[in-house]
Write a protein that holds these residues in place. Structure first.
Motif, short mmCIF file in Angstrom:
data_model
loop_
_atom_site.label_atom_id
_atom_site.label_comp_id
_atom_site.label_asym_id
_atom_site.label_seq_id
_atom_site.Cartn_x
_atom_site.Cartn_y
_atom_site.Cartn_z
N VAL A 96 0.68 -1.05 0.08
CA VAL A 96 -0.09 0.06 0.17
C VAL A 96 1.01 1.38 0.10
O VAL A 96 0.75 2.27 -0.84
CB VAL A 96 -0.99 -0.06 1.14
N GLU A 97 1.75 1.18 0.80
CA GLU A 97 2.74 2.49 0.86
C GLU A 97 3.52 2.75 -0.39
O GLU A 97 3.80 3.78 -0.88
CB GLU A 97 3.72 2.17 2.26
N ALA A 98 3.98 1.44 -0.94
CA ALA A 98 4.65 1.64 -2.34
C ALA A 98 4.01 2.06 -3.31
O ALA A 98 4.22 2.88 -4.10
CB ALA A 98 5.27 -0.03 -2.70
N ALA A 99 2.47 1.76 -3.24
CA ALA A 99 1.71 2.29 -4.38
C ALA A 99 1.44 3.69 -4.05
O ALA A 99 1.63 4.28 -5.23
CB ALA A 99 0.29 1.50 -4.27
N LYS A 100 1.48 4.15 -2.92
CA LYS A 100 1.37 5.57 -2.73
C LYS A 100 2.56 6.36 -3.03
O LYS A 100 2.55 7.41 -3.77
CB LYS A 100 1.08 5.81 -1.18
N GLU A 101 3.75 5.44 -2.76
CA GLU A 101 5.13 6.30 -3.08
C GLU A 101 5.39 6.29 -4.69
O GLU A 101 5.61 7.50 -5.18
CB GLU A 101 5.97 5.44 -2.47
N TRP A 102 4.96 5.23 -5.32
CA TRP A 102 4.99 5.24 -6.65
C TRP A 102 3.87 6.37 -7.43
O TRP A 102 4.30 6.89 -8.33
CB TRP A 102 4.89 3.98 -7.33
N GLY A 103 3.03 6.38 -6.81
CA GLY A 103 1.93 7.36 -7.30
C GLY A 103 2.32 8.83 -7.09
O GLY A 103 2.26 9.78 -8.24
N GLY A 113 3.35 2.26 -13.43
CA GLY A 113 3.19 0.76 -13.66
C GLY A 113 3.72 0.02 -12.34
O GLY A 113 2.97 -1.08 -11.87
N ARG A 114 4.68 0.69 -11.74
CA ARG A 114 4.98 -0.04 -10.45
C ARG A 114 3.73 0.32 -9.52
O ARG A 114 3.56 -0.58 -8.38
CB ARG A 114 6.27 0.79 -10.06
N GLN A 115 3.12 1.17 -9.45
CA GLN A 115 1.97 1.90 -8.53
C GLN A 115 1.06 0.45 -8.90
O GLN A 115 0.37 0.20 -7.87
CB GLN A 115 1.49 3.24 -8.90
N LEU A 116 0.67 0.34 -9.78
CA LEU A 116 -0.48 -0.68 -10.52
C LEU A 116 -0.22 -2.01 -9.99
O LEU A 116 -0.85 -2.71 -9.20
CB LEU A 116 -0.63 -0.67 -11.99
N GLN A 117 1.34 -2.45 -10.16
CA GLN A 117 1.62 -3.73 -9.57
C GLN A 117 1.56 -3.75 -8.11
O GLN A 117 0.96 -4.75 -7.43
CB GLN A 117 3.29 -3.82 -9.92
N SER A 118 1.78 -2.80 -7.27
CA SER A 118 1.95 -2.75 -5.87
C SER A 118 0.38 -2.74 -5.44
O SER A 118 0.13 -3.48 -4.57
CB SER A 118 2.50 -1.67 -5.45
N GLU A 119 -0.58 -2.08 -6.26
CA GLU A 119 -1.84 -2.16 -5.81
C GLU A 119 -2.67 -3.49 -5.90
O GLU A 119 -3.28 -3.93 -5.23
CB GLU A 119 -2.59 -1.04 -6.64
N LYS A 120 -2.30 -4.17 -7.07
CA LYS A 120 -2.43 -5.65 -7.31
C LYS A 120 -2.04 -6.47 -6.46
O LYS A 120 -2.86 -7.49 -5.84
CB LYS A 120 -1.97 -5.99 -8.62
N GLU A 121 -0.91 -6.55 -5.96
CA GLU A 121 -0.26 -7.17 -4.92
C GLU A 121 -1.13 -6.93 -3.45
O GLU A 121 -1.36 -7.99 -2.77
CB GLU A 121 1.18 -7.12 -4.83
N ALA A 122 -1.31 -5.89 -3.17
CA ALA A 122 -2.07 -5.43 -1.90
C ALA A 122 -3.42 -6.14 -2.19
O ALA A 122 -3.89 -6.71 -0.95
CB ALA A 122 -2.17 -3.97 -1.86
N ARG A 123 -4.10 -6.01 -3.29
CA ARG A 123 -5.53 -6.46 -3.15
C ARG A 123 -5.60 -8.13 -3.52
O ARG A 123 -6.47 -8.68 -2.66
CB ARG A 123 -6.05 -6.06 -4.79
N THR A 124 -4.63 -8.65 -3.98
CA THR A 124 -4.27 -9.85 -3.87
C THR A 124 -4.23 -10.73 -2.60
O THR A 124 -4.74 -11.83 -2.15
CB THR A 124 -3.17 -10.45 -4.95
N ALA A 125 -3.66 -10.02 -1.66
CA ALA A 125 -2.96 -10.52 -0.33
C ALA A 125 -4.28 -10.33 0.64
O ALA A 125 -4.50 -10.79 1.59
CB ALA A 125 -2.08 -9.51 0.20
N GLU A 126 -5.22 -9.36 0.23
CA GLU A 126 -6.30 -8.91 1.33
C GLU A 126 -7.06 -10.20 1.64
O GLU A 126 -7.54 -10.43 2.83
CB GLU A 126 -7.18 -7.81 0.87
#
Length: 235
Positions: free
Chosen positions: A68-75, A109-122
């Motif tokens: 989540v934090e990585a997605a925010k950072e990449w954003g 792209g990195r933000q999107l990947q991080s968001e996908k990983e976060a959603r997959t883990a939920e």
């Protein structure tokens, strides 16, 4: 040992009918002591499983938070690169602007990947959280059952000791009834009375013998007197 296996054991042990086991026990104290040891061991196993499951859950939560934090950072990096590209393009530096737009795309792209990983883990985190709650509930039930066992054990040990004392007392009373010492005393008293009676009989017998001897002596005296008087008459 898997968490599913431990959870199944927790459920099975929590439903154990302890009273039925106690009714069938030949030695309640030994049986209860063994049950308590078994329950304590099962609780220890379950605690290890719960601890491992919680540890895994916390790691997943940390990974999720990092995503989540990585997605925010990449954003944020994408936004900064995009603004820089707009600034450069406004200054007529199109080539450099395109480079920063490309950086913005990489960041997105990195933000999107991080968001996908976060959603997959939920969903996995939610499922593990539910498992942890069930294991904790099972542990609480096991601990309550262990406390019940310990209380039942103390109660039965006290009752067993009381019953043993009562049985010993009953046996002692039976022995007194079967081998009554007062009856032995009565027989001894009868024997003493017979001895006393024999002594009295001998005394009476001895007394009667003396009387007879004195009577014989008196009779001899009378005979002598008669003889003396007869002799006097003859003179």
């Amino acid at each position: 040992m898997s968490k599913q296996t431990v959870l199944g054991r927790v459920t099975q042990l929590a439903k154990a009918n302890i009273n039925a086991l106690l009714d069938q026990a030949e030695d309640p104290q030994k049986m209860l002591d063994q049950l308590i040891r078994d329950y304590a061991n099962n609780i220890a196993d379950a605690e290890e499983a719960v601890a491992a499951t919680i540890g895994n859950l916390r790691l997943m939560e940390q990974d999720h938070q990092e995503d989540v934090e990585a997605a925010k950072e990449w954003g944020g990096k994408a936004l900064a690169a995009s603004r820089k590209a707009d600034e450069l393009r406004g200054g007529g530096r199109a080539a450099e602007a395109d480079r920063f737009d490309n950086l913005a795309k990489v960041a997105l792209g990195r933000q999107l990947q991080s968001e996908k990983e976060a959603r997959t883990a939920e969903p996995t985190i939610a499922a593990q959280t539910e498992v942890v709650e069930k294991l904790r509930t099972g542990l609480d039930r096991m601990r309550a059952k262990l406390a019940e066992l310990q209380a039942k054990r103390d109660e039965l040990v006290a009752r067993a000791k009381s019953a043993q004392a009562q049985n010993r007392m009953t046996d002692a009373v039976k022995n007194v009834d079967v081998l009554d010492p007062t009856s032995e005393l009565s027989r001894f008293e009868d024997k003493v009375r017979r001895e006393e009676a024999r002594a009295l009989g001998k005394q009476e017998l001895a007394a009667s013998s003396l009387d007879a001897q004195f009577e014989q002596l008196d009779a001899l005296g009378d005979d002598a007197e008669i003889e003396a008087r007869l002799a006097a008459l003859k003179k």
